[in-house]
Design a protein around this motif. Structure first.
Motif, PDB file in Angstrom:
ATOM      1  N   GLU A 119       3.849  -1.740  -1.843  1.00  0.00           N
ATOM      2  CA  GLU A 119       2.611  -1.748  -2.608  1.00  0.00           C
ATOM      3  C   GLU A 119       1.477  -2.349  -1.779  1.00  0.00           C
ATOM      4  O   GLU A 119       1.663  -3.322  -1.047  1.00  0.00           O
ATOM      5  CB  GLU A 119       2.787  -2.563  -3.891  1.00  0.00           C
ATOM      6  N   GLY A 120       0.291  -1.767  -1.920  1.00  0.00           N
ATOM      7  CA  GLY A 120      -0.880  -2.303  -1.240  1.00  0.00           C
ATOM      8  C   GLY A 120      -1.125  -1.726   0.135  1.00  0.00           C
ATOM      9  O   GLY A 120      -2.159  -2.005   0.745  1.00  0.00           O
ATOM     10  N   MET A 121      -0.192  -0.917   0.632  1.00  0.00           N
ATOM     11  CA  MET A 121      -0.430  -0.329   1.957  1.00  0.00           C
ATOM     12  C   MET A 121      -1.499   0.765   1.843  1.00  0.00           C
ATOM     13  O   MET A 121      -1.719   1.347   0.783  1.00  0.00           O
ATOM     14  CB  MET A 121       0.861   0.252   2.533  1.00  0.00           C
ATOM     15  N   GLY A 122      -2.165   1.002   2.927  1.00  0.00           N
ATOM     16  CA  GLY A 122      -3.211   2.023   2.929  1.00  0.00           C
ATOM     17  C   GLY A 122      -3.519   2.464   4.346  1.00  0.00           C
ATOM     18  O   GLY A 122      -2.903   2.002   5.318  1.00  0.00           O
ATOM     19  N   CYS A 123      -4.489   3.339   4.477  1.00  0.00           N
ATOM     20  CA  CYS A 123      -4.851   3.848   5.804  1.00  0.00           C
ATOM     21  C   CYS A 123      -6.177   4.596   5.730  1.00  0.00           C
ATOM     22  O   CYS A 123      -6.657   4.939   4.646  1.00  0.00           O
ATOM     23  CB  CYS A 123      -3.766   4.768   6.363  1.00  0.00           C
TER      24      CYS A 123
END
Length: 408
Positions: free
Chosen positions: A126-130
């Motif tokens: 959770e909370g990962m992004g790009c």
């Protein structure tokens, strides 16, 4: 990086650029990968490096001409690289095959949903992004779709133009005139992203299409380059680098020499053929074919007219020792006779007056086949009349001779 995202650099790639610029030997650096290639329209080179501070690379990239993409992961170890890898995989799967910016933007938006839902299936957390910056280059058009602070530049006639607009806090400050672009590179909040994949289901991608032309150079990069190297230096490197791979290596090397605080990924694409020459060539071919068609039509009409004319023309000429009736024109064209014998009569040429024989040798044109037959009958009648007259003369002379003999 996974094998799906990039391939090992070919051994033939030369690491060199402007002689006065220092260069690192990126080939021997652990955590440094590249891919290069070319086709009839494009040539490309790429380099992704972990940098000098980080212990893992959260960037992912894609070189699948005419599609190119860069994604910079966020979220820490075992998360950022997962997010960027998912984004690149989805973009590769969903992107259109033509320069359709709306569909390319939709591919990035699909990647956003995949990043958001990945933790539910045990991928990442959770909370990962790009970020995601992608382009499709088709002839003289380039579709661009973009989210985050990874950038796309265009080198046009020696001048570097930033095509994308960062979705970041410092970019908003620059837009407001509160700081300069150079100040933004070192601002404490330079890493604050205002739009990214993995943060909002309703996220949307900026997308647009621009014109490009042969001789231009396209650069996609993560902020590991743009935060360490000024646009002026990027421009200088792009202008002085002979090939896309040399340029990509020189840009990454410059970022590392400047400190290498972040992962740095660069894709450089040279537009070798924008399709305009192909269009001109096709136009010339169509023009030639049109003229050939016109000429062929003219020749066909001429052939029909000539055939009608030949078939309606008759003449008299010798056929062996007798008078022949011919249809067509006397002579030949490219070895092909323009007439044929219709009838070989029984009228001997030698029995005709010398003047008529002379005219026959050159061919005597007549209006029709009936006129030809009438003329032959005239010849036959003249010959018969001449024969009758000669017989009558001979008989008269003989009769005169017999009378003279009797008198004596």
């Amino acid at each position: 990086m996974t094998d799906e995202q990039h391939l090992p650099v070919p051994a033939s790639v030369t690491q060199a650029t402007a002689p006065s610029r220092p260069m690192l030997d990126l080939e021997r650096r652990p955590g440094s990968d590249s891919e290069s290639g070319s086709d009839r329209r494009l040539a490309w080179g790429s380099r992704s490096d972990v940098g000098l501070i980080r212990d893992h690379n959260e960037d992912s990239y894609l070189c699948r001409p005419p599609l190119f993409a860069v994604s910079d992961g966020m979220g820490g170890h075992a998360a950022g690289e997962v997010a960027s890898s998912i984004a690149i995989h989805t973009i590769a799967k969903e992107a259109p095959t033509t320069a359709d910016s709306a569909q390319l933007g939709a591919a990035i938006e699909a990647a956003n949903m995949d990043v958001l839902t990945a933790p539910e299936t045990g991928r990442g957390r959770e909370g990962m992004g790009c970020t995601a910056t992608a382009c499709i280059i088709e002839d003289d058009r380039m579709a661009v779709a973009h989210v985050g602070d990874s950038r796309l530049y265009l080198l046009h006639k020696g001048a570097l133009v930033r095509v994308t607009h960062d979705h970041s806090f410092v970019e908003e400050l620059v837009d407001a005139g509160e700081i300069t672009a150079d100040e933004a590179r070192v601002h404490p909040s330079r890493s604050v992203i205002t739009r990214a994949l993995g943060s909002d289901p309703d996220m949307y991608a900026d997308h647009f299409t621009i014109g490009v032309e042969a001789g231009e150079r396209v650069i996609l990069c993560s902020d590991g380059l743009s935060s360490m190297v000024t646009d002026a230096e990027i421009e200088d490197i792009c202008v002085t680098s002979a090939s896309p791979q040399v340029c990509a290596d020189a840009l990454v090397s410059a970022a590392l020499i400047a400190g290498g605080h972040d992962n740095v990924t660069v894709i450089v694409v040279d537009i070798r053929n924008d399709g305009k020459e192909d269009i001109r060539r096709r136009g010339r071919r169509r023009a030639v074919l049109a003229w050939v068609g016109v000429l062929a039509a003219f020749l066909a009409v001429a052939a029909v007219v000539l055939s009608l004319f030949i078939n309606s023309t008759f003449y008299l000429a010798p056929s062996g020792d007798t008078v022949g009736i011919y249809q067509g024109m006397e002579g030949d064209f490219l070895g092909v006779p323009l007439s044929h014998l219709v009838e070989e009569t029984d009228v001997p040429v030698a029995s005709l007056p010398e003047a008529v024989q002379s005219r026959l040798s050159e061919g005597i044109s007549v209006e029709s086949e009936d006129k030809a037959r009438t003329t032959v009958e005239d010849y036959r009648r003249q010959i018969q009349e001449a024969a009758d007259q000669a017989k009558e003369t001979a008989d008269t002379l003989k009769s005169s001779g017999d009378q003279g003999g009797a008198a004596s």
